[in-house]
Design a protein around this motif. Structure first.
Motif, PDB file in Angstrom:
ATOM      1  N   PRO A 298       0.816  -1.230   0.000  1.00  0.00           N
ATOM      2  CA  PRO A 298       0.000   0.000   0.000  1.00  0.00           C
ATOM      3  C   PRO A 298       0.843   1.272   0.000  1.00  0.00           C
ATOM      4  N   LEU A 299       2.043   1.223   0.584  1.00  0.00           N
ATOM      5  CA  LEU A 299       2.912   2.404   0.553  1.00  0.00           C
ATOM      6  C   LEU A 299       3.336   2.736  -0.871  1.00  0.00           C
ATOM      7  N   ILE A 300       3.700   1.707  -1.638  1.00  0.00           N
ATOM      8  CA  ILE A 300       4.105   1.921  -3.033  1.00  0.00           C
ATOM      9  C   ILE A 300       2.937   2.446  -3.857  1.00  0.00           C
ATOM     10  N   VAL A 301       1.765   1.854  -3.667  1.00  0.00           N
ATOM     11  CA  VAL A 301       0.585   2.292  -4.423  1.00  0.00           C
ATOM     12  C   VAL A 301       0.221   3.725  -4.047  1.00  0.00           C
ATOM     13  N   TRP A 302       0.272   4.041  -2.773  1.00  0.00           N
ATOM     14  CA  TRP A 302      -0.016   5.406  -2.310  1.00  0.00           C
ATOM     15  C   TRP A 302       0.956   6.410  -2.936  1.00  0.00           C
ATOM     16  N   GLY A 303       2.252   6.098  -2.895  1.00  0.00           N
ATOM     17  CA  GLY A 303       3.242   6.998  -3.486  1.00  0.00           C
ATOM     18  C   GLY A 303       3.034   7.180  -4.974  1.00  0.00           C
ATOM     19  N   ALA A 304       2.777   6.081  -5.675  1.00  0.00           N
ATOM     20  CA  ALA A 304       2.575   6.150  -7.129  1.00  0.00           C
ATOM     21  C   ALA A 304       1.339   6.973  -7.472  1.00  0.00           C
ATOM     22  N   ALA A 305       0.250   6.751  -6.749  1.00  0.00           N
ATOM     23  CA  ALA A 305      -0.994   7.482  -7.028  1.00  0.00           C
ATOM     24  C   ALA A 305      -0.831   8.969  -6.743  1.00  0.00           C
ATOM     25  N   GLY A 306      -0.196   9.299  -5.617  1.00  0.00           N
ATOM     26  CA  GLY A 306      -0.038  10.699  -5.257  1.00  0.00           C
ATOM     27  C   GLY A 306       0.793  11.479  -6.255  1.00  0.00           C
ATOM     28  N   TRP A 307       1.893  10.881  -6.720  1.00  0.00           N
ATOM     29  CA  TRP A 307       2.772  11.578  -7.662  1.00  0.00           C
ATOM     30  C   TRP A 307       2.222  11.563  -9.076  1.00  0.00           C
ATOM     31  N   ALA A 308       1.382  10.598  -9.404  1.00  0.00           N
ATOM     32  CA  ALA A 308       0.895  10.473 -10.787  1.00  0.00           C
ATOM     33  C   ALA A 308      -0.329  11.328 -11.067  1.00  0.00           C
ATOM     34  N   LEU A 309      -1.089  11.676 -10.045  1.00  0.00           N
ATOM     35  CA  LEU A 309      -2.411  12.256 -10.251  1.00  0.00           C
ATOM     36  C   LEU A 309      -2.389  13.556 -11.052  1.00  0.00           C
ATOM     37  N   GLN A 310      -1.414  14.427 -10.802  1.00  0.00           N
ATOM     38  CA  GLN A 310      -1.496  15.772 -11.365  1.00  0.00           C
ATOM     39  C   GLN A 310      -1.275  15.851 -12.868  1.00  0.00           C
ATOM     40  N   VAL A 311      -0.625  14.867 -13.469  1.00  0.00           N
ATOM     41  CA  VAL A 311      -0.449  14.897 -14.930  1.00  0.00           C
ATOM     42  C   VAL A 311      -1.790  14.796 -15.658  1.00  0.00           C
ATOM     43  N   PRO A 312      -2.625  13.774 -15.397  1.00  0.00           N
ATOM     44  CA  PRO A 312      -3.937  13.760 -16.056  1.00  0.00           C
ATOM     45  C   PRO A 312      -4.836  14.903 -15.594  1.00  0.00           C
ATOM     46  N   GLN A 313      -4.659  15.382 -14.374  1.00  0.00           N
ATOM     47  CA  GLN A 313      -5.416  16.550 -13.924  1.00  0.00           C
ATOM     48  C   GLN A 313      -5.096  17.768 -14.788  1.00  0.00           C
TER      49      GLN A 313
END
Length: 401
Positions: A298-313
């Motif tokens: 879950p730590l890896i998934v959390w980190g990946a989701a947090g850093w990835a979100l703003q590009v498609p935003q």
């Protein structure tokens, strides 16, 4: 790109590295700072709040006041402010002094970051602009992902103040580099605050920025109190392993998300998936904290989701307002940092109210779920068809928060 231009870009990267390290390392130092200043962890956590709040709100005001001056002058002023504030942080003997120092550091960081990106693009020229921006944004990302665990490790040896002196030294080196290595380039003025507010009044932009704000609240609201959570939920008193796992996810997310959005052409759907993953990762954290191998996922998934979100935003924002793309994107950045400030503040209030640190991920998962609901209800899927064509590659940042 010539050797001279590359060396100038690396000067900007050094400053960005120091900023990324400073913005996130304080969360890892939270227990040591609280113990040294004889205050609670929830109170000490407000040092993250004031840094990100000043980055989001005060920095645009100062950047506007400095508009029209040479980029080198603005960068030097911002770095001097940032460096002096970190020295004051290292010397702080009370919580009040610490909070003032973190506020000043946030202003310096917020002024430096957008001007450094614009200067890098100007130095590189149109044909190398994307690579130059990636270098500067990558410096901040590396400062967060690699520098933060190293900073925490250093603090174990020489104390938390030693880590702040390291950041101060990096800032001073960046000041010297900017003064000696950068030419006098004009700086484009940042978007006026009035223009940002006018754009925000439009529903698509407001809804997308609202999702970014809530994701910032959830992500940094939990990251600020990662050490207390680990100690309470799993009896884990060393945060380095968790930070490395979160950081590894962040690197993977920031590197892969651009290709995913480009290939699918569906930023709306990508945001939906990311928010679902963010919710699930936070919900899994308390039950996984009992075993380090289970906690890693879950730590890896959390980190990946947090850093990835703003590009498609940002894809969606530019599709919603292609005529005001720079303003919309800068507004989104402010929303992320405002959300980060609110997250660390609300996390402290929640813990002070008696909620156990082990239960904090349930609160942040609920906020991420509200963001998902806002995205599904108010952000329209049809925009996804226009997003890839509207966003030049060089405008996409390397990562989140």
């Amino acid at each position: 790109m010539t050797h001279t231009k590359m060396s100038r870009l690396y000067i900007l990267v050094l400053g960005a590295f120091a900023l990324g390290l400073d913005a996130y390392v304080m969360a890892g130092l939270l227990p040591k700072v609280a113990a040294d200043l004889h205050t609670s962890e929830s109170a000490a956590g407000q040092m993250v709040t004031v840094f990100t709040l000043c980055y989001a709100l005060a920095a645009p005001v100062f950047a506007t006041a400095l508009a029209g001056r040479p980029a080198r002058t603005i960068l030097t002023t911002a770095l001097l402010l940032f460096t002096a504030a970190n020295a004051l942080t290292a010397l702080a003997g009370s919580l009040a002094v610490l909070l003032v120092a973190r506020a000043i550091a946030g202003i310096g960081a917020g002024v430096y970051s957008p001007i450094a990106a614009a200067t890098a693009a100007s130095l590189a020229g149109e044909e190398r602009r994307g690579r130059a921006l990636a270098l500067v944004m990558g410096g901040m990302s590396i400062g967060t992902v690699i520098g933060v665990p190293l900073g925490v490790l250093l603090a174990d040896q020489v104390g938390w103040r030693g880590t702040l002196w390291l950041i101060t030294a990096l800032g001073a080196l960046a000041v010297v580099g900017v003064l000696l290595g950068l030419p006098r380039l004009p700086a484009a003025p940042p978007p006026p605050l009035r223009e940002r507010v006018r754009i925000l009044a439009r529903r698509p932009v407001a809804a997308i920025a609202g999702v970014s704000l809530l994701s910032g609240v959830a992500s940094l609201g939990l990251y600020t109190y990662l050490a207390p959570f680990l100690a309470d939920a799993g009896g884990i008193h060393q945060t380095l392993g968790a930070m490395w796992a979160w950081g590894a996810g962040g690197v993977a997310g920031s590197l892969l998300i651009g290709r995913i959005v480009d290939r699918t052409g569906k930023p709306y759907a990508v945001v939906t998936v990311i928010l679902v993953l963010l919710c699930l990762a936070h919900l899994l954290l308390p039950s996984a904290a009992g075993a380090s191998w289970a906690l890693t996922f879950p730590l890896i998934v959390w980190g990946a989701a947090g850093w990835a979100l703003q590009v498609p935003q940002q894809h969606q924002l530019i599709a919603a307002r292609p005529d005001q793309a720079p303003v919309a994107v800068s507004l989104n950045s402010s929303a992320v940092y405002l959300g980060s400030a609110l997250g660390s503040a609300l996390g402290g209030v929640t813990l002070a109210a008696g909620v156990a640190p082990a239960d904090l991920p349930y609160c942040t998962a609920a906020l991420a779920a509200v963001g998902l609901l806002l995205h599904l209800v108010l952000v329209r899927a049809p925009r996804r068809a226009r997003a890839p064509e509207c966003l030049p590659r060089e405008t996409a940042p390397a990562g989140d928060q």
